[in-house]
Motif scaffolding. Sequence first.
Motif, PDB file in Angstrom:
ATOM      1  N   PHE A  27       1.526  -1.174  -0.170  1.00  0.00           N
ATOM      2  CA  PHE A  27       0.285   0.384  -0.334  1.00  0.00           C
ATOM      3  C   PHE A  27       0.316   1.360  -0.031  1.00  0.00           C
ATOM      4  O   PHE A  27       1.518   1.535   0.760  1.00  0.00           O
ATOM      5  CB  PHE A  27      -1.344   0.024   1.169  1.00  0.00           C
ATOM      6  CG  PHE A  27      -2.085   1.371   1.329  1.00  0.00           C
ATOM      7  CD1 PHE A  27      -2.933   1.339  -0.259  1.00  0.00           C
ATOM      8  CD2 PHE A  27      -1.460   2.375   2.345  1.00  0.00           C
ATOM      9  CE1 PHE A  27      -3.337   2.584   0.568  1.00  0.00           C
ATOM     10  CE2 PHE A  27      -2.132   3.399   2.022  1.00  0.00           C
ATOM     11  CZ  PHE A  27      -3.371   3.914   1.352  1.00  0.00           C
ATOM     12  N   ASN A  28       0.921   2.128  -0.848  1.00  0.00           N
ATOM     13  CA  ASN A  28       1.273   3.251  -0.772  1.00  0.00           C
ATOM     14  C   ASN A  28       0.757   4.716  -1.444  1.00  0.00           C
ATOM     15  O   ASN A  28       0.188   5.066  -2.967  1.00  0.00           O
ATOM     16  CB  ASN A  28       2.141   3.384  -1.967  1.00  0.00           C
ATOM     17  CG  ASN A  28       2.956   4.704  -2.376  1.00  0.00           C
ATOM     18  OD1 ASN A  28       3.458   4.869  -1.400  1.00  0.00           O
ATOM     19  ND2 ASN A  28       4.148   4.266  -3.263  1.00  0.00           N
ATOM     20  N   GLY A  29      -0.615   4.971  -0.727  1.00  0.00           N
ATOM     21  CA  GLY A  29      -1.549   5.917  -1.163  1.00  0.00           C
ATOM     22  C   GLY A  29      -1.007   7.343  -0.678  1.00  0.00           C
ATOM     23  O   GLY A  29      -0.166   7.390   0.057  1.00  0.00           O
ATOM     24  N   PRO A  30      -2.220   8.002  -0.718  1.00  0.00           N
ATOM     25  CA  PRO A  30      -1.587   9.686   0.079  1.00  0.00           C
ATOM     26  C   PRO A  30      -2.086   9.676   1.353  1.00  0.00           C
ATOM     27  O   PRO A  30      -1.031  10.665   1.572  1.00  0.00           O
ATOM     28  CB  PRO A  30      -3.039  10.018  -0.824  1.00  0.00           C
ATOM     29  CG  PRO A  30      -3.895   9.381  -1.330  1.00  0.00           C
ATOM     30  CD  PRO A  30      -2.447   7.868  -2.092  1.00  0.00           C
ATOM     31  N   GLY A  31      -2.577   8.785   1.833  1.00  0.00           N
ATOM     32  CA  GLY A  31      -3.078   7.880   3.043  1.00  0.00           C
ATOM     33  C   GLY A  31      -1.718   7.724   3.702  1.00  0.00           C
ATOM     34  O   GLY A  31      -0.765   6.861   3.110  1.00  0.00           O
ATOM     35  N   THR A  80      -9.031   2.007   0.026  1.00  0.00           N
ATOM     36  CA  THR A  80      -9.113   2.598  -0.142  1.00  0.00           C
ATOM     37  C   THR A  80      -8.031   3.213   1.586  1.00  0.00           C
ATOM     38  O   THR A  80      -7.993   2.244   2.798  1.00  0.00           O
ATOM     39  CB  THR A  80     -10.546   2.655   0.912  1.00  0.00           C
ATOM     40  OG1 THR A  80     -11.372   2.516   0.249  1.00  0.00           O
ATOM     41  CG2 THR A  80     -11.286   4.033   1.034  1.00  0.00           C
ATOM     42  N   ASP A  81      -7.962   4.760   1.667  1.00  0.00           N
ATOM     43  CA  ASP A  81      -6.770   5.073   2.871  1.00  0.00           C
ATOM     44  C   ASP A  81      -7.840   5.611   3.808  1.00  0.00           C
ATOM     45  O   ASP A  81      -8.924   5.423   4.055  1.00  0.00           O
ATOM     46  CB  ASP A  81      -5.924   6.304   2.227  1.00  0.00           C
ATOM     47  CG  ASP A  81      -6.554   7.383   1.957  1.00  0.00           C
ATOM     48  OD1 ASP A  81      -7.931   7.992   2.146  1.00  0.00           O
ATOM     49  OD2 ASP A  81      -5.523   7.780   1.130  1.00  0.00           O
ATOM     50  N   GLU A  82      -7.747   6.278   5.005  1.00  0.00           N
ATOM     51  CA  GLU A  82      -8.149   6.247   6.088  1.00  0.00           C
ATOM     52  C   GLU A  82      -8.871   7.740   6.038  1.00  0.00           C
ATOM     53  O   GLU A  82     -10.279   8.262   6.381  1.00  0.00           O
ATOM     54  CB  GLU A  82      -6.746   6.773   7.453  1.00  0.00           C
ATOM     55  CG  GLU A  82      -5.875   8.420   7.028  1.00  0.00           C
ATOM     56  CD  GLU A  82      -4.942   7.691   6.523  1.00  0.00           C
ATOM     57  OE1 GLU A  82      -4.030   8.850   7.006  1.00  0.00           O
ATOM     58  OE2 GLU A  82      -4.788   6.472   5.547  1.00  0.00           O
ATOM     59  N   ASN A  83      -8.496   8.823   4.813  1.00  0.00           N
ATOM     60  CA  ASN A  83      -9.613   9.749   4.336  1.00  0.00           C
ATOM     61  C   ASN A  83     -10.298   9.665   3.727  1.00  0.00           C
ATOM     62  O   ASN A  83     -10.208  10.517   2.727  1.00  0.00           O
ATOM     63  CB  ASN A  83      -8.374  10.700   3.737  1.00  0.00           C
ATOM     64  CG  ASN A  83      -6.674  10.876   4.548  1.00  0.00           C
ATOM     65  OD1 ASN A  83      -7.168  11.264   5.869  1.00  0.00           O
ATOM     66  ND2 ASN A  83      -6.148  11.048   4.624  1.00  0.00           N
ATOM     67  N   GLY A  84     -10.805   8.228   2.950  1.00  0.00           N
ATOM     68  CA  GLY A  84     -11.360   7.966   2.235  1.00  0.00           C
ATOM     69  C   GLY A  84     -11.051   7.998   1.044  1.00  0.00           C
ATOM     70  O   GLY A  84     -11.406   7.515  -0.154  1.00  0.00           O
ATOM     71  N   CYS A  85      -9.306   8.552  -0.013  1.00  0.00           N
ATOM     72  CA  CYS A  85      -8.752   8.197  -1.035  1.00  0.00           C
ATOM     73  C   CYS A  85      -9.116   6.699  -1.746  1.00  0.00           C
ATOM     74  O   CYS A  85      -8.454   5.637  -0.952  1.00  0.00           O
ATOM     75  CB  CYS A  85      -8.177   8.707  -0.895  1.00  0.00           C
ATOM     76  SG  CYS A  85      -7.998  10.426  -0.706  1.00  0.00           S
TER      77      CYS A  85
END
Length: 127
Positions: A27-31, A80-85
């Motif tokens: 996982f390499n998300g914006p969050g 889905t990250d913790e910010n909903g992205c």
Amino acid sequence: MPEKILCENLPAPAFIDVEKPEISWVFNGPGDFQKQCRLVVSSNGRTLWDSGSIQSAWTRMATGIALEAGREYTMTVYTTDENGCEAHAEERFETGLVRVGDEAVSCHWKAQWISGGSLFRRAFKTR
């Protein structure tokens, strides 16, 4: 965004011989962390299995169906990250032709040992 999708710890493998392979990703998300994930298995544009959305930070999941021998599959990972992205990525791999118990393949499997008697043998003595 999910990256480095692996099937049985291999990137885009050909000829996996595991009936229900394990899929993993990074996982390499914006969050900062993954909150949800979903795995979809498809072949020839048809969805064969969908895990549904799972509340989990885990980045490893086994496919929920037994895969057929000698086919190409696409694994799509949604996160889905913790910010909903939301983000998704996919990877293709193939299953092998021969697995123990594959009747469709084993009934066509006809092979014999190569033998030729003494055709390529040469006698010699040692001292």
